[in-house]
Design an enzyme around this catalytic site. Structure first.
Site, PDB file in Angstrom:
ATOM      1  N   GLU A 129       0.840  -1.200   0.000  1.00 58.51           N
ATOM      2  CA  GLU A 129       0.000   0.000   0.000  1.00 58.51           C
ATOM      3  C   GLU A 129       0.872   1.246   0.000  1.00 58.51           C
ATOM      4  OE1 GLU A 129      -3.890   1.850   2.320  1.00 58.51           O
ATOM      5  OE2 GLU A 129      -2.404   0.749   3.453  1.00 58.51           O
ATOM      6  N   HIS A 155      -7.487  -2.284  15.169  1.00 61.70           N
ATOM      7  CA  HIS A 155      -7.611  -1.435  13.979  1.00 61.70           C
ATOM      8  C   HIS A 155      -7.459  -2.267  12.704  1.00 61.70           C
ATOM      9  CE1 HIS A 155      -6.925   2.452  11.745  1.00 61.70           C
ATOM     10  NE2 HIS A 155      -6.337   1.591  10.914  1.00 61.70           N
ATOM     11  N   GLU A 156      -6.414  -3.073  12.655  1.00 65.18           N
ATOM     12  CA  GLU A 156      -6.142  -3.836  11.433  1.00 65.18           C
ATOM     13  C   GLU A 156      -7.196  -4.915  11.205  1.00 65.18           C
ATOM     14  OE1 GLU A 156      -3.309  -1.205  11.056  1.00 65.18           O
ATOM     15  OE2 GLU A 156      -3.943  -2.627   9.500  1.00 65.18           O
ATOM     16  N   ALA A 206       1.344  -0.806  10.954  1.00 66.45           N
ATOM     17  CA  ALA A 206       0.826  -2.130  10.588  1.00 66.45           C
ATOM     18  C   ALA A 206       0.152  -2.003   9.225  1.00 66.45           C
ATOM     19  CB  ALA A 206      -0.156  -2.643  11.637  1.00 66.45           C
TER      20      ALA A 206
END
Length: 538
Positions: free
Chosen positions: A200, A376-377, A341
């Site tokens: 990303e 979160h991930e 992450a």
């Protein structure tokens, strides 16, 4: 330099005022003769290249020298006339020489007639490119937009199915993007290496030629050939191995993985390492195996991550009303990692400090950070991976939603931390400060940036250290940087909506939205942006 040269010439002229030395004509004649020889040699080379190209029928180059305003490779965005369906990717990884040999076969559909196939490719040599239908007339890189262009002799007709096969090679660098090498020191004092990924936003193209934009979702079948003393992991579970996994008769093994769910290229991941893991499962009818990987010397610091991972995954399964679609979820603690992450589907990678925690000596603040990052991930596995933005102007919603959900997910495991109250100081107040800047903007109204600026801005958002030499890039990528930073305002807005609707109504709305997205495309209007659609897997 020009001033110093004039002084020198004047001194030569004054050696003898009565006998001026006429040196310039002779020097000019020598220059003219050299230029003439160079031009003749250049002409011979050009004629030879043209003759070879005519004989072969196909030309290969680094860029197109005859581009016109209508040429599709001049647009920073990929044309939509070719839609990939599946990738079959094979990589041979040598962690002794730090090299990669690869081959990818892309099955695609022609959506509109076109004489060009354009894919992304960066920092690699492509040795061959073939297409199952038609004849190739020209192959070239257009480096400005990181494109590799396959020009056909005749246009491919709409509705046709084609396969594109490309063979390539590159070096494993330490650049923290694409498919790169990382290292760590063992207790015994030796240096150990692994190969890992960070794609990303625009770095899958560094690992294999691909349609490297979020909207071009496809299914991926991955094969990794590596030293038999190493283990390979990817998004999906292992389907089979071949070669010599016991290292008794050879030194390489090929690990084959199940075909993936439909996903964007930036979520593809694979790792070759000598890591070890602990594991657990969510249990129930749709049990998911959760594994936490690290280098063997710090494996004793992975228990918190496993606890939070299992509990948060179970919580999201219930909250979203949609079962996690994979059979496994891996967490990897990467020694050299630019982000905190990365939510790769089924294979989340973390900076070591965001995954590892010493239960004996670690402070509560570090424990809370590890738990929040994991939550979160995992929130992204649904909102981001299952349902994905079409383009990066939807990043505010992708990250904003996970920013809010991380507090809900962590609060489920540690209610004594009162995280929903902490949200005000950790997120909401910081968002207010950002919204008070003159540069505040509408998150979804930014133009498409150049790929190199896109990548730089995302890395900046991920708090990668920068030197003062980056000042020009910082200035040029300012608008995208603010887009990346809009995750805190996005999370704050989503929390406001939840408080206004009430938790149960909000939850039902999220469930209805995600379920609807599984069957068709919906405009993002219902979530605040009238200009883009969200992509979904099928």
């Amino acid at each position: 330099m020009s001033g110093a040269s004039s002084d020198k010439h004047e001194k030569i002229r004054l050696v003898d005022e009565n006998h001026e030395i006429d040196w310039k004509p002779r020097r000019r004649n020598r220059v003219r003769n050299r230029r003439a020889v160079f031009v003749v040699c250049l002409a011979i080379v050009v004629v030879g290249v043209i003759a070879a190209a005519v004989a072969l029928g196909t030309t290969v180059g680094r860029s197109s020298s005859s581009s016109t305003a209508d040429d599709p490779w001049l647009n920073v965005r990929l044309p939509s006339n070719i839609q990939p369906r599946t990738y079959d990717l094979s990589l041979t990884v040598d962690l002794g020489k730090f090299t990669v040999q690869g081959s990818v076969t892309i099955a695609a559909s022609v959506q509109a007639a076109t004489p060009y196939i354009i894919v992304h490719a960066l920092d690699m040599d492509i040795s061959s490119a073939t297409v199952s239908s038609g004849s190739v007339s020209k192959l070239f890189f257009y480096s400005e937009n990181q494109f590799y262009v396959i020009a056909m002799k005749e246009a491919l007709p709409a509705g046709q199915s084609i396969t594109i096969t490309l063979n390539f090679n590159y070096n494993l660098t330490s650049g923290l993007s694409g498919f790169y090498r990382s290292s760590y020191n063992t207790i015994s004092g030796t240096t150990a290496y692994l190969a890992t990924t960070q794609f990303e936003p625009t770095d899958a193209r560094r690992a294999f030629p691909c349609f490297d934009e979020p909207a071009f979702k496809a299914n991926f079948t991955i094969h990794l050939t590596h030293d038999c003393h190493y283990t390979a992991v990817s998004n999906m579970p292992v389907s089979s191995t071949s070669g010599d996994p016991t290292c008794t008769a050879g030194n390489t093994v090929t690990t084959n993985f199940q075909t993936s769910v439909k996903m964007s290229t930036y979520l593809v991941a694979f790792i070759v390492s000598q890591f070890q893991y602990i594991n657990g499962s969510t249990g129930g009818n749709n049990s998911v195996e959760v594994s936490v990987w690290s280098n063997p010397d710090v494996l004793n610091k992975t228990s918190l991550a496993l606890k939070v991972g299992v509990e948060a995954l179970s919580f999201y399964n219930s909250y979203y009303g949609i079962s996690y679609p994979l059979k496994k979820q891996d967490f990897f603690a990467i020694p050299d990692f630019s982000a905190g992450a990365m939510e790769n589907w089924g294979l989340i990678t973390y900076r070591e400090t965001a995954l590892l925690y010493d239960n004996t000596t670690g402070p509560v603040s570090s424990k809370q950070r590890v738990a929040i990052v994991i939550a979160h991930e995992l929130a992204h596995q649904w909102f981001g991976d299952l349902v994905t933005m079409e383009w990066w102007d939807g990043l505010w919603l992708n990250e904003g939603f996970a920013t809010f959900m991380e507090y809900l997910g962590t609060n489920n495991s540690f209610p004594e931390w009162n995280l929903l109250e902490q949200f005000f100081t950790d997120v909401n107040q910081v968002a207010m400060l950002e919204d008070g800047l003159n540069e505040t903007h509408l998150s979804s109204r930014l133009p498409a940036p150049q790929p190199k600026l896109m990548n730089f801005s995302m890395q900046f958002h991920m708090k990668r250290e920068l030197s003062t030499d980056n000042s020009e890039l910082i200035s040029r990528s300012k608008s995208l940087l603010h887009l990346a930073q809009s995750t805190l305002p996005g999370g704050s807005v989503i929390r406001m909506i939840r408080d206004w609707m009430g938790d149960e109504n909000f939850r039902q709305g999220i469930q209805s939205y995600l379920k609807c997205m599984l069957t068709k495309m919906l405009p993002l209007t219902c979530c605040g942006s009238p200009s883009r659609n969200i992509q979904h897997p099928t």
